[in-house]
Every structure is written in C-alpha cells, then in structure tokens.
Motif scaffolding. Structure first.
Motif, PDB file in Angstrom:
ATOM      1  N   MET A   1       0.839  -1.202   0.000  1.00 10.99           N
ATOM      2  CA  MET A   1       0.000   0.000   0.000  1.00 10.99           C
ATOM      3  C   MET A   1       0.871   1.248   0.000  1.00 10.99           C
ATOM      4  N   THR A   2       0.510   2.229  -0.768  1.00 10.97           N
ATOM      5  CA  THR A   2       1.188   3.512  -0.726  1.00 10.97           C
ATOM      6  C   THR A   2       0.396   4.452   0.159  1.00 10.97           C
ATOM      7  N   ALA A   3       1.060   5.523   0.618  1.00  9.35           N
ATOM      8  CA  ALA A   3       0.376   6.469   1.494  1.00  9.35           C
ATOM      9  C   ALA A   3      -0.827   7.087   0.808  1.00  9.35           C
ATOM     10  N   SER A   4      -0.806   7.147  -0.524  1.00 12.03           N
ATOM     11  CA  SER A   4      -1.862   7.837  -1.253  1.00 12.03           C
ATOM     12  C   SER A   4      -3.186   7.082  -1.262  1.00 12.03           C
ATOM     13  N   SER A   5      -3.226   5.869  -0.696  1.00  9.37           N
ATOM     14  CA  SER A   5      -4.495   5.132  -0.699  1.00  9.37           C
ATOM     15  C   SER A   5      -5.192   5.165   0.658  1.00  9.37           C
ATOM     16  N   LEU A   6      -4.638   5.890   1.631  1.00  9.47           N
ATOM     17  CA  LEU A   6      -5.193   5.953   2.978  1.00  9.47           C
ATOM     18  C   LEU A   6      -5.923   7.281   3.175  1.00  9.47           C
TER      19      LEU A   6
END
Length: 330
Positions: A1-6
């Motif tokens: 997961m990348t930070a951009s999906s949270l």
C-alpha cells in the motif's frame, strides 16, 4: 500500500451524528482504507447505544493500516476527549478536541500520510462558545494549509455548483462580485476540475447576478460592467466559460447536460437547486486547497444522535468523491 491510498475521516461534533455515521459506515467494507480520527471511547459508547457490533482497531502514525478494514471493523486513531459526551448535548469543553481531529487529518494530508480527508459536521456555535474563533471547516483548513483563496463547491450525481461568494448577507453580495474575486474563483474551479477531477477541458456555466442576467442593463449593470468583461478576459486564458446566463433558465437539462460545473454568484442562487436534486446524496468539496477535502452536505442533527434514525448517503458520496479525486490527482 502507498500512502496515497489511505484516507482520514473526522466525525466532527462528538454529540452529533458524526460518530453514528462512522459506525454505520463500518458495517460494510470500503474499497480504500480509512482511519477515523476520534475518541475510541466515544465510538465504543455510541456503538453500544446503537446496538452495533463494530470492532475498533487502534492505529497511529508509523502503524497505519495497509488494507481496507473488513466489514464490521473501523480503524481508529484515538484522540482523547476533554469531557464525557452525552448524545445530543453540546459541551464547549470538547471544542479543542474537535479542532485537534481536524489538525491531525489536515496535517496528515499535508505530510502525505493521507490521500485526502472527509469531514462530518462540526457545530460552529459551541466552538465559539469555548472562546475559540472559528468560522468553519473551510476557513480553518485554508489557514492550516496557508491557502489564500478557497472555493466552496457542492456536488451531487449529475451536477456541480461552485460559489463566487458564500456566507454573505444578500445586501453585501453585489459589492463582493469584483473582477478580481470572480477571476480567482473561476481559475481555481477550472484548475481543480482539471487536476482533481480529471476533466481535460472543463465547460463551466456562469450565472448572472441579476434577474434575467441584468436584462441588458435594465435590471442591474453588474453583468455589463464586471461579469461579462471578466469572463472575456478568462476565455482569453483558455477557460471554457459560458455566460453570464439567467439563473432561472440555466438550471435546465438543455444547459446542464453539456457542462461540467455551474458557477453561481451567491449561496442561495445555486445551492437550493443542487440540494433539491440531491439532498442526502450530495457532497461539499473545498477547492483551491493543496489537499483533498470533502464533507457531508448536512449539519450535526443533535436530535438524531444516538437514535439510529440517520441516513449515511451523503457521507458515502463524500467518500466516493474523495476516492475519485485522489485517483484523478494521482
């Protein structure tokens, strides 16, 4: 997961329906991981009152979830309350708590931990009663992100309406419609439709200020002296702006079917139409910010807190809009 999906979700006023909405949301799985920034104790108490069996999963910076929570679960970044909460009863003691949740969400977006933030309603009055000057989410986040100009846009399926002026007395609106203000708002609207909604060449319909868009100057000269020249200048910059058009006929399928957004001159010119079309399934979007922020289109509904008689449709649309904006921005 990348930070951009949270994504970060703030429940707003703890005595209102915001905590209820978060818990109802948790009954079904979301396509993206969401962290609720709230008091874990508050959510547990409200879940018990509502008869909801929701598993609260603690998380914090450095330990963010890597996948969406399963149905019946909710990720929570625990944020302590100052005083116990009674559903439906405001308490100024918790005003700082409300702002702390916004700071955590907003700063997390600035730092890149969150792809965007979704906000449930706050109660401006009780925050001011606590001695804290507060005029709303929009202004608070503009200051937090050091943004000079923001634009309020409400959207529902099939219609987006942005505003040149927002919460002004009607007697002050005409003087506030200046070439500078109209230009700033139109440019922000165009830029965010491109950058955050993925629309390559946004087509924007612009309302006139006066009845019949001024009727050639017989019902007011703001269109002739301010709005028309400003739109012409902006068209020279490449903006696709149609108008000024009479507001009483602009909101018809003939015009709306061929546009991406409407730019209204004042609050009660554009928003009654949008809320008639989509109340309960509309979203408030703050344009101009360097972060993504969406919100529900309703208030705290203190009388419904803890009763279970709520509609989470607007929150679901706010979430879906944030997901779409983040995907377009990426």
């Amino acid at each position: 997961m990348t930070a951009s999906s949270l994504f970060a979700l703030t429940p707003g006023e703890p005595a209102g329906i915001g905590p209820d909405l978060c818990l109802v949301l948790a009954r079904t799985a979301q396509p993206q991981p969401i962290v609720v920034i709230a008091s874990e104790k508050l959510l547990a108490e409200r879940a018990q009152r509502l008869g909801l069996n929701i598993r609260l999963i603690s998380c914090e910076p450095g330990d963010w979830p890597r996948q969406a929570a399963p149905a019946g679960s909710l990720y929570v970044w625990d944020t302590p309350l100052a005083a116990p909460v009674v559903a439906g009863r405001l308490d100024p003691a918790n005003a700082a708590y409300v702002l702390e949740t916004l700071i955590r969400a907003g700063q997390g977006c600035i730092d890149g931990a969150f792809a965007g933030m979704i906000t449930a309603p706050v109660h401006k009055g009780v925050i001011n009663e606590a001695g804290i000057a507060f005029s709303g989410h929009t202004e608070f986040l503009a200051e937090l992100t050091q943004t000079e100009q923001v634009v309020m846009m409400l959207a529902t399926r099939g219609l987006r309406v942005a505003l040149v002026t927002t919460h002004l007395p009607l007697k002050d609106v005409a003087a506030a419609i200046t070439a500078e203000r109209l230009s700033r708002v139109a440019r922000i609207l165009d830029a965010d439709l491109r950058g955050k909604f993925g629309i390559a060449r946004p087509r924007i319909l612009v309302c006139g200020l006066n009845p019949h868009a001024g009727e050639g100057g017989h019902l007011g000269r703001e269109e002739i002296e301010v709005i028309e020249p400003t739109l012409e200048t902006l068209r020279g910059e490449g903006l696709d702006l149609i108008g000024p058009l009479p507001a009483d006929t602009l909101f018809t399928p003939k015009h709306l079917d061929a546009c991406d957004a409407v730019l209204a001159m004042y609050h009660d010119q554009g928003l009654p139409v949008l809320k008639y079309k989509g109340f309960g399934a509309a979203v408030n979007v703050t344009l101009g910010l360097p972060i993504i922020r969406t919100s529900v289109d309703h208030g705290t509904a203190l009388d419904l807190a803890g009763t279970g008689r709520i509609d989470s449709g607007s929150l679901q649309v706010a979430l879906e809009t944030a997901y779409e904006m983040a995907a377009s921005k990426a």
